[in-house]
Design a protein around this motif. Structure first.
Motif, PDB file in Angstrom:
ATOM      1  N   SER A  81       0.810  -1.220   0.000  1.00  0.00           N
ATOM      2  CA  SER A  81       0.000   0.000   0.000  1.00  0.00           C
ATOM      3  C   SER A  81       0.843   1.269   0.000  1.00  0.00           C
ATOM      4  O   SER A  81       0.757   2.105   0.898  1.00  0.00           O
ATOM      5  CB  SER A  81      -0.940   0.008   1.214  1.00  0.00           C
ATOM      6  OG  SER A  81      -1.832  -1.074   1.163  1.00  0.00           O
ATOM      7  N   TRP A 103      -5.821  -6.768  -1.396  1.00  0.00           N
ATOM      8  CA  TRP A 103      -6.342  -7.254  -0.122  1.00  0.00           C
ATOM      9  C   TRP A 103      -7.784  -6.783   0.028  1.00  0.00           C
ATOM     10  O   TRP A 103      -8.055  -5.591  -0.013  1.00  0.00           O
ATOM     11  CB  TRP A 103      -5.492  -6.736   1.037  1.00  0.00           C
ATOM     12  CG  TRP A 103      -5.996  -7.209   2.360  1.00  0.00           C
ATOM     13  CD1 TRP A 103      -6.829  -6.536   3.206  1.00  0.00           C
ATOM     14  CD2 TRP A 103      -5.738  -8.478   2.968  1.00  0.00           C
ATOM     15  NE1 TRP A 103      -7.099  -7.299   4.317  1.00  0.00           N
ATOM     16  CE2 TRP A 103      -6.436  -8.499   4.194  1.00  0.00           C
ATOM     17  CE3 TRP A 103      -4.972  -9.588   2.597  1.00  0.00           C
ATOM     18  CZ2 TRP A 103      -6.396  -9.594   5.054  1.00  0.00           C
ATOM     19  CZ3 TRP A 103      -4.937 -10.672   3.458  1.00  0.00           C
ATOM     20  CH2 TRP A 103      -5.632 -10.682   4.667  1.00  0.00           C
ATOM     21  N   ASP A 104      -8.714  -7.715   0.219  1.00  0.00           N
ATOM     22  CA  ASP A 104     -10.133  -7.364   0.228  1.00  0.00           C
ATOM     23  C   ASP A 104     -10.852  -7.860   1.476  1.00  0.00           C
ATOM     24  O   ASP A 104     -12.068  -7.968   1.504  1.00  0.00           O
ATOM     25  CB  ASP A 104     -10.817  -7.948  -1.020  1.00  0.00           C
ATOM     26  CG  ASP A 104     -12.216  -7.391  -1.239  1.00  0.00           C
ATOM     27  OD1 ASP A 104     -12.378  -6.159  -1.183  1.00  0.00           O
ATOM     28  OD2 ASP A 104     -13.147  -8.193  -1.453  1.00  0.00           O
ATOM     29  N   GLU A 106      -8.448   1.640   0.130  1.00  0.00           N
ATOM     30  CA  GLU A 106      -7.336   2.405   0.686  1.00  0.00           C
ATOM     31  C   GLU A 106      -7.747   3.801   1.153  1.00  0.00           C
ATOM     32  O   GLU A 106      -7.231   4.333   2.131  1.00  0.00           O
ATOM     33  CB  GLU A 106      -6.221   2.559  -0.364  1.00  0.00           C
ATOM     34  CG  GLU A 106      -5.520   1.276  -0.747  1.00  0.00           C
ATOM     35  CD  GLU A 106      -4.464   0.858   0.263  1.00  0.00           C
ATOM     36  OE1 GLU A 106      -4.362   1.499   1.333  1.00  0.00           O
ATOM     37  OE2 GLU A 106      -3.749  -0.118  -0.020  1.00  0.00           O
ATOM     38  N   THR A 135      -4.826  -2.499  -0.731  1.00  0.00           N
ATOM     39  CA  THR A 135      -6.140  -2.974  -0.329  1.00  0.00           C
ATOM     40  C   THR A 135      -7.168  -2.417  -1.320  1.00  0.00           C
ATOM     41  O   THR A 135      -6.848  -1.570  -2.148  1.00  0.00           O
ATOM     42  CB  THR A 135      -6.503  -2.514   1.095  1.00  0.00           C
ATOM     43  OG1 THR A 135      -6.833  -1.119   1.074  1.00  0.00           O
ATOM     44  CG2 THR A 135      -5.356  -2.756   2.059  1.00  0.00           C
ATOM     45  N   PRO A 171     -11.840  -3.210   4.184  1.00  0.00           N
ATOM     46  CA  PRO A 171     -10.428  -3.481   3.886  1.00  0.00           C
ATOM     47  C   PRO A 171      -9.653  -2.168   3.716  1.00  0.00           C
ATOM     48  O   PRO A 171      -9.177  -1.819   2.638  1.00  0.00           O
ATOM     49  CB  PRO A 171     -10.487  -4.283   2.581  1.00  0.00           C
ATOM     50  CG  PRO A 171     -11.747  -3.818   1.919  1.00  0.00           C
ATOM     51  CD  PRO A 171     -12.710  -3.491   3.021  1.00  0.00           C
ATOM     52  N   GLU A 216      -4.484  -5.405   6.273  1.00  0.00           N
ATOM     53  CA  GLU A 216      -3.855  -6.717   6.112  1.00  0.00           C
ATOM     54  C   GLU A 216      -2.799  -6.986   7.185  1.00  0.00           C
ATOM     55  O   GLU A 216      -2.391  -8.139   7.390  1.00  0.00           O
ATOM     56  CB  GLU A 216      -3.233  -6.844   4.720  1.00  0.00           C
ATOM     57  CG  GLU A 216      -1.860  -6.240   4.531  1.00  0.00           C
ATOM     58  CD  GLU A 216      -1.858  -4.713   4.434  1.00  0.00           C
ATOM     59  OE1 GLU A 216      -0.771  -4.139   4.257  1.00  0.00           O
ATOM     60  OE2 GLU A 216      -2.939  -4.091   4.528  1.00  0.00           O
TER      61      GLU A 216
END
Length: 342
Positions: free
Chosen positions: A26, A211-212, A125, A122, A228, A233
């Motif tokens: 991220s 990432w969800d 975000e 993600t 998310p 994460e």
């Protein structure tokens, strides 16, 4: 901050040859590092908020004094509203950092600037940052939505609105829509553009992910509950929900083990997958290919491979927005007169 630090090491002349592989989680590629003049200016303004002109004065202040001054500083001095959480960042000083990491990697499109890498974001975000700004704002949600878009995109704000309305329909919730736009613009789409450019025409040692999975273990005082959000994460990377006095569900425990296995393999071997002579416990993670946009999509009960997530929106941003980064990267400081005695 971790992803920005990794990106800084990739670019820094002082760090060349020190890293066999990297994991970049991220990174806000669309928010550029500041220049040295910016750092001087921001430091001066922070000291003004604190009521100090000297280092000795600073050391007389309490933790509470410093935190209050820092809070005012975050929301009053920034070239981009969404960068308020990033007032303290690495600085382009022409010694340790000589250019923006995004430019450095993109300028060497053959991928030679990047060691084997896991890079991803993600799917939500923007929400954490947008929600913080909205809470500090006196505007209603609709006013906040339009003001932020005009500030970020200038005369192009209407084309951004039209593109999202075309893909997702008109917004039902202005904060949710602004969060989606912000996350796409700052995190997801520049990440896709970077890995796609490096991988163009040939496969590189780059593994991309999304990432969800939202965090469901701390509902109290957590506006990212079940979302998310940026950093969500990390609880799965480190398996630290016990800090909230709770335990993973069986699905989340499996997802955490999958993520930890990939990250461990990447750190040890420069590849998130197991070696050919080892048992592959989790799905094989293909290297990124610019033509297919292949990524590992992490959600319960287990991560799986997907292709070309959000490609329409990212295609749009690729064509109209990232030219603006050249302007954002230029120093926003017109000058300041205060010189600290250090």
């Amino acid at each position: 901050a971790g992803a920005m630090s990794v990106a800084a090491h990739i670019q820094s002349p002082q760090s060349q040859g020190l890293f066999d592989s990297v994991i970049i989680e991220s990174n806000p590629w669309a928010i550029p590092f500041r220049k040295l003049a910016d750092a001087d200016y921001l430091g001066e303004q922070f000291m003004r908020k604190l009521g100090c002109l000297t280092k000795d004065c600073f050391f007389t202040k309490s933790t509470s004094d410093i935190l209050i001054a820092q809070a005012f500083h975050f929301y009053s001095i920034t070239p981009n509203p969404l960068s308020t959480s990033l007032s303290w960042t690495p600085i382009i000083d022409d010694t340790y950092l000589t250019e923006q990491p995004y430019d450095y990697i993109m300028d060497k499109a053959d991928g030679s600037s990047l060691p084997p890498a896991v890079i991803g974001t993600t799917t939500d975000e923007g929400y954490l940052f947008v929600k913080r700004l909205e809470i500090a704002s006196t505007m209603n949600a609709e006013e906040f939505y339009y003001s932020m878009l005009i500030y970020d995109f200038g005369y192009r704000y209407q084309s951004v609105i039209e593109e999202y309305n075309k893909v997702y329909g008109k917004p039902v919730d202005y904060i949710d829509r602004l969060s989606l736009i912000s996350g796409d613009y700052i995190f997801l789409c520049p990440t896709r553009k970077l890995v796609a450019t490096i991988s163009q025409g040939q496969q590189k040692d780059i593994w991309s992910y999304l990432w969800d999975r939202g965090v469901t273990y701390n509902e109290t005082d957590n506006f990212c509950y079940k979302r998310p959000c940026h950093g969500s994460e990390l609880w799965f990377v480190f398996g630290t929900v016990s800090l909230w006095g709770q335990k993973f569900t069986s699905n989340d425990l499996n997802l955490s083990r999958q993520l930890q296995t990939y990250w461990k393999n990447m750190a040890n071997k420069g590849n998130p997958n197991t070696l050919p002579n080892e048992t592959q416990q989790f799905p094989k993670w293909p290297r990124y290919e610019s033509g297919t946009g292949v990524q590992m999509f992490f959600n319960k009960p287990i991560g799986s491979v997907r292709y070309n997530y959000s490609h329409v929106i990212c295609d749009f941003f690729d064509t109209i927005v990232y030219e603006q980064l050249d302007t954002l990267r230029s120093s926003f400081v017109a000058g300041s007169s205060l010189h600290l005695e250090v």
